[in-house]
Design a protein around this motif. Structure first.
Motif, mmCIF file in Angstrom:
data_model
loop_
_atom_site.group_PDB
_atom_site.id
_atom_site.type_symbol
_atom_site.label_atom_id
_atom_site.label_comp_id
_atom_site.label_asym_id
_atom_site.label_seq_id
_atom_site.Cartn_x
_atom_site.Cartn_y
_atom_site.Cartn_z
ATOM 1 N N UNK A 1 5.596 14.760 34.579
ATOM 2 C CA UNK A 1 4.392 15.811 34.320
ATOM 3 C C UNK A 1 4.167 16.160 33.248
ATOM 4 N N UNK A 2 5.623 16.751 33.333
ATOM 5 C CA UNK A 2 6.026 18.370 32.526
ATOM 6 C C UNK A 2 5.612 17.698 31.144
ATOM 7 N N UNK A 3 6.724 16.467 30.764
ATOM 8 C CA UNK A 3 6.441 16.098 30.175
ATOM 9 C C UNK A 3 5.967 15.179 28.919
ATOM 10 N N UNK A 4 4.897 14.730 30.012
ATOM 11 C CA UNK A 4 3.885 14.931 28.693
ATOM 12 C C UNK A 4 3.422 15.860 27.987
ATOM 13 N N UNK A 5 3.485 16.864 28.675
ATOM 14 C CA UNK A 5 3.473 18.058 27.883
ATOM 15 C C UNK A 5 3.575 18.233 26.398
ATOM 16 N N UNK A 6 4.626 18.458 27.702
ATOM 17 C CA UNK A 6 6.347 18.986 26.253
ATOM 18 C C UNK A 6 6.336 17.550 25.062
ATOM 19 N N UNK A 7 5.850 16.142 25.403
ATOM 20 C CA UNK A 7 5.561 15.230 23.823
ATOM 21 C C UNK A 7 5.240 15.109 23.339
ATOM 22 N N UNK B 1 5.423 18.201 20.992
ATOM 23 C CA UNK B 1 5.960 18.923 20.106
ATOM 24 C C UNK B 1 6.588 17.334 19.349
ATOM 25 N N UNK B 2 6.698 16.598 19.743
ATOM 26 C CA UNK B 2 6.932 15.222 19.046
ATOM 27 C C UNK B 2 6.835 14.625 17.691
ATOM 28 N N UNK B 3 5.136 15.773 17.899
ATOM 29 C CA UNK B 3 4.357 14.880 17.041
ATOM 30 C C UNK B 3 4.441 15.267 15.841
ATOM 31 N N UNK B 4 4.943 14.714 14.751
ATOM 32 C CA UNK B 4 5.785 15.136 13.660
ATOM 33 C C UNK B 4 5.267 14.529 12.389
ATOM 34 N N UNK B 5 4.361 15.788 11.566
ATOM 35 C CA UNK B 5 2.990 15.632 9.861
ATOM 36 C C UNK B 5 3.921 15.535 9.319
ATOM 37 N N UNK C 1 14.172 12.980 23.158
ATOM 38 C CA UNK C 1 13.477 13.657 23.094
ATOM 39 C C UNK C 1 12.484 14.972 22.835
ATOM 40 N N UNK C 2 12.198 15.388 23.588
ATOM 41 C CA UNK C 2 11.778 16.525 22.602
ATOM 42 C C UNK C 2 13.054 17.628 22.905
ATOM 43 N N UNK C 3 14.251 17.729 22.370
ATOM 44 C CA UNK C 3 14.782 18.432 21.608
ATOM 45 C C UNK C 3 16.351 18.440 20.458
ATOM 46 N N UNK D 1 18.736 7.653 26.790
ATOM 47 C CA UNK D 1 17.716 7.571 27.885
ATOM 48 C C UNK D 1 16.610 6.950 25.837
ATOM 49 N N UNK D 2 15.390 6.955 26.373
ATOM 50 C CA UNK D 2 14.670 6.778 24.857
ATOM 51 C C UNK D 2 15.264 7.454 23.729
ATOM 52 N N UNK D 3 14.619 7.316 22.291
ATOM 53 C CA UNK D 3 15.934 7.497 21.197
ATOM 54 C C UNK D 3 14.764 7.758 20.184
ATOM 55 N N UNK D 4 15.084 8.286 18.892
ATOM 56 C CA UNK D 4 14.589 7.809 17.910
ATOM 57 C C UNK D 4 15.361 8.646 16.405
#
Lengths: 167, 158
Positions: B40-46, B48-52, B115-117, B138-141
């Protein structure tokens, strides 16, 4: 947007992934959503976008590993009676105990429905109730077929409950 | 288990309150199978990954979907190709780590995000090749800087 969490979780659960895979698919869907935020112009479409992304990732997991582990019904059901869980408070009165028993039976009958009905209902029971567009994206079925299917699956569930004397 | 929901199942079409039963299911799910708190929290933290600043390199090839499985092959590497405009990033994921190449060949500074770290850093050599010794947990980019350009690959579950 985080109000869409239960929808994404429902999609993942509908596909019966293991806990670890379920967590990763859920994360992937949200990370990708954040990445594409600028392009999802209509907020009304966010649910369908997330549901569809989660579905595709679920299908990849199923394809990649076949380590599709069935969610263990007894394990889930045990949670109702486990000590120290928030659900324990449900048992604090007799009335609550009866209610809890009803919930347990309902869940058990739901889990034992055919795969198609189980999937559909697992997505439909997200909070808040998802739109048929979201359900369509989550399961890859036509919007027009959802209503009749839903009716039939719920009727079937009710029949099971009645047969068990649970209604 | 009878899975054919189109089958006539002998029930008359007597109306019943389907909405009520669905609502009961919704309440049962909230008790027995809720969204785990950390997710639930992760959906909020995500957010931060929005990268303009970055362009998104979209997945254009995934061996899991686009390649025929090799019969009998056990630990087949996952091959991924991402594309942003003229730039292509090929990535191979195995149990031992990541290997990849930026094309056209060019040096790049690469951050592996999971993740958002803050992630770990890599460098692509003059031929655009890079390696990481550990597989993503885990998931990566991948966030690549080449010249003045910043590109992030679509998030993937390896």
């Amino acid at each position: 947007m985080e109000g869409l969490s239960p929808l994404v979780w429902s999609v993942v659960r509908a596909h019966r992934l293991s806990d670890a895979d379920a967590h990763e698919v859920y994360q992937t869907a949200w990370f990708r959503f954040a990445q594409h935020l600028g392009r999802i112009r209509e907020p009304g479409k966010a649910g369908a976008w997330l549901a569809s992304t989660a579905r595709h990732e679920c299908l990849k997991v199923i394809r990649s590993s076949q380590r599709l582990t069935l969610t263990d019904d007894p394990q889930l059901l045990d949670r109702v009676s486990e000590d120290g869980t928030p659900e324990q408070s449900l048992l604090d009165s007799e009335e609550a105990a009866a209610q809890s028993e009803r919930v347990r039976r309902l869940w058990q009958e739901f889990e034992e429905l055919g795969e198609r009905c189980r999937q559909l209902l697992r997505v439909l029971m997200a909070t808040p109730p998802p739109s048929y567009q979201d359900v369509s994206a989550a399961l890859g079925i036509a919007v027009g077929s959802i209503g009749p299917l839903r009716q039939r699956c719920l009727r079937r569930l009710r029949a099971r409950l009645e047969a068990r004397g649970a209604m | 288990m009878n899975d054919d929901v189109f089958d006539e199942d002998g029930w008359d079409d007597e109306e019943f309150d389907a909405g009520l039963l669905e609502e009961e299911l919704r309440q049962a799910a909230a008790v027995l199978d809720p969204v785990p708190a950390e997710l639930q929290q992760l959906a909020v933290d995500a957010y931060a990954l929005h990268d303009l600043d970055a362009r998104v390199a979209e997945l254009t090839f995934d061996s899991l979907v686009d390649a025929l499985p090799v019969r009998g092959a056990g630990d087949v590497p996952r091959m991924l190709t991402f594309r942003a405009g003229e730039m292509t990033v090929d990535v191979e994921v195995t149990g031992h780590g990541l290997m990849g190449q930026v094309l056209p060949p060019q040096p790049a500074r690469i951050e592996v995000l999971w993740g958002p770290r803050p992630g770990s850093s890599l460098t692509a050599d003059d031929l655009g090749r890079f390696t990481a010794d550990a597989p993503p947990p885990g998931p990566f980019a991948l966030r690549l800087r080449t010249g003045g350009d910043v590109v992030v690959t679509e998030w993937m579950r390896a």
